[in-house]
Each structure stands twice: as structure tokens, then as C-alpha cells.
Enzyme design. Sequence first.
Site, short mmCIF file in Angstrom:
data_model
loop_
_atom_site.label_atom_id
_atom_site.label_comp_id
_atom_site.label_asym_id
_atom_site.label_seq_id
_atom_site.Cartn_x
_atom_site.Cartn_y
_atom_site.Cartn_z
N GLY A 120 17.22 13.46 8.42
CA GLY A 120 16.21 13.49 7.36
C GLY A 120 14.82 13.18 7.88
O GLY A 120 13.84 13.83 7.49
N CYS A 121 14.74 12.22 8.77
CA CYS A 121 13.43 11.82 9.31
C CYS A 121 12.85 12.92 10.20
O CYS A 121 11.64 13.13 10.20
CB CYS A 121 13.57 10.51 10.08
N THR A 122 13.72 13.61 10.92
CA THR A 122 13.26 14.72 11.76
C THR A 122 12.75 15.85 10.88
O THR A 122 11.66 16.40 11.13
CB THR A 122 14.39 15.21 12.68
#
Length: 159
Positions: A45-47
Amino acid sequence: MTTLTIGQVAPDFALKNAQGETRTLKDYGGQWLVFYFYPKDNTPGCTTEALDFTTLAPEFAALGAVIVGVSPDSEKSHGRFIEKKELAIELLSDPDHQTAEAYGVWQLKKFMGKEYMGIVRSTFLIDPAGNIAALWSKVKVKDHAQAVLATLKGQLSGN
């Protein structure tokens, strides 16, 4: 837990970027700041969120906005993340989560029956005077960067 509201002065911070340079809120004064908090470098998700903001970075820049991500990861971790994913945004390290606490995003989380303290994915749109113009809490990554861009455009057009 701190709860920030629209119109409030954004809390100041002093955090290091991937190059080890200390950044403060004043460093971004006079321009719009997309200040987003995320849990961990190199996670799915952060990527996705970092790549979405990177893709839209030229549009944000054209509107006078800079994008800055914050997580508890180290400066070295941020440097590897930026290099690996070719990110065009600045990432700041908040290892003691003081800035996350000041922005009210360091909260109790639950995952697979376990409780722990961590970053609740959140974004703050800070105006050139240093006030919070918009905020998003418990962000869902899909289409979030586009929503922030649309909100910025709305702020600039007076809507």
C-alpha cells in the site's frame, strides 16, 4: 491524541530526509505542502501511494505544491525506497514518532487480533501560510493522490 482541524496552524517539525538533511515546516513555507504519513517503506500500500504521488508530482509542482511523505523508517530505508522505486517525492524519517503524534496519526491499531501503536495512513494539505487546508484520515490508497490533487485545484480556484 491530537486532533487537528481545517484552518488550524500545522504543527512544526524537524525531521531528516534520505540525505540526512533536517527539514522543518518553514522549509516549505510559501508553497502548498502535501504532507502524508504512511506506515512503512516498501510495503504494497505504501509503495502504491508513493508511486501515485510520484506520477502526479509534476501536476502538483505546476500548482505550487510539494509532496512529502513521513514514516518511522530510517533515512537509509527512505533512500533505498526512493532509489528502488524511482520516487520523485521527499521522504522524512520520524523514528520516535513525535511528528506523527503531533499530527494525531500515531494511534492504536489492530491487525490479526493483535493491538499495537502505529501510523494511521493520513494526509494533510497545508497552505502556503502553514495552515491546514484539508485533511484525510484512515486513507484508502486507491485514487487518494488524485483526490488530493483535485482538492488542491479546488482550493486554488476558491471552491
